[in-house]
Write an enzyme that holds these catalytic residues in place. Structure first.
Site, PDB file in Angstrom:
ATOM      1  N   CYS A   1       0.912  -1.354  -0.073  1.00  0.00           N
ATOM      2  CA  CYS A   1      -0.046  -0.010   0.055  1.00  0.00           C
ATOM      3  C   CYS A   1       0.963   1.218   0.058  1.00  0.00           C
ATOM      4  O   CYS A   1       0.817   2.000  -1.051  1.00  0.00           O
ATOM      5  CB  CYS A   1      -0.873  -0.033   1.356  1.00  0.00           C
TER       6      CYS A   1
ATOM      7  N   ARG B   1       5.032  -9.029   0.255  1.00  0.00           N
ATOM      8  CA  ARG B   1       4.862  -8.392  -0.713  1.00  0.00           C
ATOM      9  C   ARG B   1       5.734  -6.696  -0.671  1.00  0.00           C
ATOM     10  O   ARG B   1       5.488  -6.090   0.174  1.00  0.00           O
ATOM     11  CB  ARG B   1       3.565  -7.963  -1.154  1.00  0.00           C
TER      12      ARG B   1
HETATM   13  N1  LIG Z   1      -3.559  -5.499   2.032  1.00  0.00           N
HETATM   14  C1  LIG Z   1      -3.928  -4.305   2.518  1.00  0.00           C
HETATM   15  O1  LIG Z   1      -3.539  -4.227   3.532  1.00  0.00           O
HETATM   16  C2  LIG Z   1      -4.848  -3.488   1.966  1.00  0.00           C
HETATM   17  C3  LIG Z   1      -5.458  -2.229   2.488  1.00  0.00           C
HETATM   18  C4  LIG Z   1      -6.427  -1.375   1.823  1.00  0.00           C
HETATM   19  C5  LIG Z   1      -6.274  -1.654   0.365  1.00  0.00           C
HETATM   20  N2  LIG Z   1      -5.801  -2.557  -0.310  1.00  0.00           N
HETATM   21  C6  LIG Z   1      -6.067  -2.610  -1.875  1.00  0.00           C
HETATM   22  O2  LIG Z   1      -6.827  -3.557  -2.025  1.00  0.00           O
HETATM   23  C7  LIG Z   1      -6.503  -4.272  -3.103  1.00  0.00           C
HETATM   24  C8  LIG Z   1      -6.310  -5.827  -3.030  1.00  0.00           C
HETATM   25  O3  LIG Z   1      -5.212  -5.961  -2.030  1.00  0.00           O
HETATM   26  P1  LIG Z   1      -4.864  -7.377  -1.445  1.00  0.00           P
HETATM   27  O4  LIG Z   1      -3.850  -7.020  -0.271  1.00  0.00           O
HETATM   28  O5  LIG Z   1      -6.232  -7.997  -0.770  1.00  0.00           O
HETATM   29  O6  LIG Z   1      -4.248  -8.338  -2.490  1.00  0.00           O
HETATM   30  P2  LIG Z   1      -4.084  -9.742  -2.656  1.00  0.00           P
HETATM   31  O7  LIG Z   1      -2.847  -9.928  -3.527  1.00  0.00           O
HETATM   32  O8  LIG Z   1      -3.769 -10.276  -1.158  1.00  0.00           O
HETATM   33  O9  LIG Z   1      -5.258 -10.512  -3.338  1.00  0.00           O
HETATM   34  C9  LIG Z   1      -5.930 -10.286  -4.481  1.00  0.00           C
HETATM   35  C10 LIG Z   1      -6.361 -11.561  -4.780  1.00  0.00           C
HETATM   36  O10 LIG Z   1      -7.069 -11.093  -6.080  1.00  0.00           O
HETATM   37  C11 LIG Z   1      -7.014 -12.210  -6.929  1.00  0.00           C
HETATM   38  N3  LIG Z   1      -7.126 -12.025  -8.347  1.00  0.00           N
HETATM   39  C12 LIG Z   1      -6.095 -11.360  -9.198  1.00  0.00           C
HETATM   40  N4  LIG Z   1      -6.535 -11.032 -10.453  1.00  0.00           N
HETATM   41  C13 LIG Z   1      -7.909 -11.544 -10.424  1.00  0.00           C
HETATM   42  C14 LIG Z   1      -8.720 -11.600 -11.398  1.00  0.00           C
HETATM   43  N5  LIG Z   1      -8.725 -11.042 -12.715  1.00  0.00           N
HETATM   44  N6  LIG Z   1      -9.916 -12.205 -11.303  1.00  0.00           N
HETATM   45  C15 LIG Z   1     -10.291 -12.708  -9.712  1.00  0.00           C
HETATM   46  N7  LIG Z   1      -9.101 -12.558  -8.652  1.00  0.00           N
HETATM   47  C16 LIG Z   1      -8.077 -11.933  -9.108  1.00  0.00           C
HETATM   48  C17 LIG Z   1      -5.434 -12.922  -6.400  1.00  0.00           C
HETATM   49  O11 LIG Z   1      -5.567 -14.230  -6.959  1.00  0.00           O
HETATM   50  C18 LIG Z   1      -5.481 -12.748  -5.135  1.00  0.00           C
HETATM   51  O12 LIG Z   1      -6.050 -13.552  -4.240  1.00  0.00           O
HETATM   52  C19 LIG Z   1      -5.357  -3.517  -3.856  1.00  0.00           C
HETATM   53  O13 LIG Z   1      -5.773  -2.507  -4.376  1.00  0.00           O
HETATM   54  C20 LIG Z   1      -4.774  -2.929  -2.585  1.00  0.00           C
HETATM   55  O14 LIG Z   1      -3.809  -1.830  -2.448  1.00  0.00           O
HETATM   56  C21 LIG Z   1      -5.002  -3.442   0.504  1.00  0.00           C
END
Ligand SMILES: NC(=O)c1ccc[n+]([C@@H]2O[C@H](COP(=O)([O-])OP(=O)(O)OC[C@H]3O[C@@H](n4cnc5c(N)ncnc54)[C@H](O)[C@@H]3O)[C@@H](O)[C@H]2O)c1
Length: 423
Positions: A258, A329
């Site tokens: 992030c 990550r």
């Molecule tokens: N991790 C955090 O703390 C956090 C906090 C706030 C916001 N975010 C935002 O939320 C979003 C997701 O982050 P995250 O940490 O959950 O990511 P992550 O990598 O943990 O999970 C994302 C998931 O999406 C899946 N994916 C990828 N492409 C796909 C597709 N085309 N169709 C279906 N599934 C698909 C992946 O396999 C994975 O399981 C990002 O934009 C991130 O910036 C993350």
């Protein structure tokens, strides 16, 4: 009757799906088959949900799937896919585009697609909506609608969990904004804030993390200045923080998915529109340089302590991007390791939070399989890089037992009692 599909079951999507499953019919969709198999068997490798919670979602009727057939009869699609950057720090919108195409294939009249992924203002309406329209053949704000509701969870934080954090909501029309807001209100105990537009909600999220990045960069820059003055930055911060409006932050590495990434989404868009965001990019540069600085500092301290550099052994404690969390990550601990390797030293990395099978497939740096405090190997220097609770407990004696000669301890998290140097 609402049937919700969560697209992307990672750190953000899975806890959200679990929360919705208590009140709604939910389908969890992800393209990662091993992830779906693990979740279906009750295991969440991100450790955001316990086995009980994953099983509870299944008991609530939620299904975990990789098949788009299973998401056909949903009417609300919530997208929580990654929004990474490429090697040139430019937004990589591929997961958002691909997931929008998946939804486009099953989109029906009056469906609502809500994006949660962190983006720059305009991505939902200018990048995702055209994909939905193209694939579905339907018209935005006539046949289907959109919303944007950013996520604010903090991985590993068991207190500020998804339903306990106030959630910003927005919709593509005034009526849909209310529907989206009501939907989240029904599960978010902390309440919601209805933003005036999707772009405002998108911008709000990206500036939360940009503000934090810039503030940390200031503290990091101050730490570099005070280091040249032989003043302990943490002592300075403690003193300054006695003023009511001082923002108390610690210097350190800025990694993860992030804070070290999101500002680039904003700077990319700003530059595309002709504005050069010098402050934000300068902050990124300072934060990105901290790993190299810490490595150089380690080498200088070792020289000062009459330790040879080439072929010396250095232990790095912790490699995840934050404490008590398995998330690797964009960890910046590897910057320290890479820089140290340039000096011809041997670096061992130990992290009890990392799943070694997972690490072998995705992570290029090799991790120790055994606890160095239980072995016989001696280290010329030890870098405490992550404040895992296992490391907070370590004593001076623990460090002494595995040190070659006088211990040289570099503490970048402020958790060692008498370090040789702390950031
Ligand atoms: N991790 C955090 O703390 C956090 C906090 C706030 C916001 N975010 C935002 O939320 C979003 C997701 O982050 P995250 O940490 O959950 O990511 P992550 O990598 O943990 O999970 C994302 C998931 O999406 C899946 N994916 C990828 N492409 C796909 C597709 N085309 N169709 C279906 N599934 C698909 C992946 O396999 C994975 O399981 C990002 O934009 C991130 O910036 C993350």
């Amino acid at each position: 009757m609402k049937k919700i599909c969560i697209i992307g079951l990672g750190y953000v999507g899975l806890p959200l799906a679990h929360a919705f499953s208590k009140k709604y019919q939910v389908v969890g969709f992800d393209i990662n088959k091993p992830r779906i198999d693990e979740l279906s068997s009750g295991f969440d490798r991100t450790l955001e949900l316990t086995a009980e919670e994953v099983n509870e979602s299944i008991k609530n009727g939620m299904i975990y799937t990789t098949s788009s057939d299973d998401i056909k009869d949903c009417n609300i699609y919530i997208v929580t896919v990654p929004t990474p950057i490429d090697s040139s720090n430019r937004p990589d919108l591929t997961p958002l585009i691909k997931s929008s195409q998946t939804i486009g294939k099953v989109l029906k009249k009056d469906d609502i697609v809500i994006y949660e992924s962190t983006v720059y203002p305009g991505v939902t309406e200018e990048v995702c909506v055209p994909e939905l329209e193209k694939v579905s053949g339907m018209i935005f704000n006539k046949d289907f609608f959109c919303g944007y509701s950013p996520e604010r969870i903090n991985p590993g934080d068991k207190e500020h969990t998804v339903t306990k954090i106030l959630k910003i909501t927005s919709g593509s029309t005034a009526e849909i904004a209310i529907v989206v807001d009501d939907l989240y209100k029904s599960i978010i105990i902390a309440g919601t804030y209805k933003a005036s537009s999707i772009k405002v909600a998108e911008a709000a999220k990206v500036i939360e993390n940009t503000q934090r990045d810039v503030n940390i960069a200031l503290i990091n820059e101050l730490a570099l200045i005070f280091d040249t003055m032989n003043i302990d930055t943490n002592d300075v911060i403690e003193a300054a923080a006695t003023k009511w409006n001082f923002i108390k932050l610690k210097p350190g590495l800025v990694g993860g998915h992030c804070i070290g990434v999101d500002p680039y989404y904003l700077t990319f868009k700003a530059e595309e529109l002709g504005y050069k965001p010098n402050l934000i990019l300068g902050a990124r540069q300072i934060n990105n340089g901290m790993g190299k600085y810490i490595a150089e500092k380690t080498i200088k301290l070792m020289i000062k302590n009459n330790k040879k550099i080439k072929d010396s052994n250095i232990l790095v404690l912790g490699v995840t991007f934050k404490e008590d969390c398995p998330d690797l990550r964009n960890t910046k601990v590897t910057d320290i390791v890479d820089e140290l390797n340039e000096y011809g030293v041997n670096v061992d990395i130990y992290d009890p939070w990392v799943d070694l099978t997972e690490e072998r497939t995705h992570f290029t740096h090799k991790l120790m399989e055994t606890n160095p405090f239980e072995g016989n190997k001696k280290y010329d220097s030890i870098i405490v890089a992550v404040a895992h609770h296992q490391f907070i407990k370590l004593t001076q004696e623990d460090y002494r037992n595995i040190s070659e000669g006088n211990e040289t301890i570099i503490d970048i998290k402020g958790i060692v009692k008498n370090p040789s140097w702390r950031l």
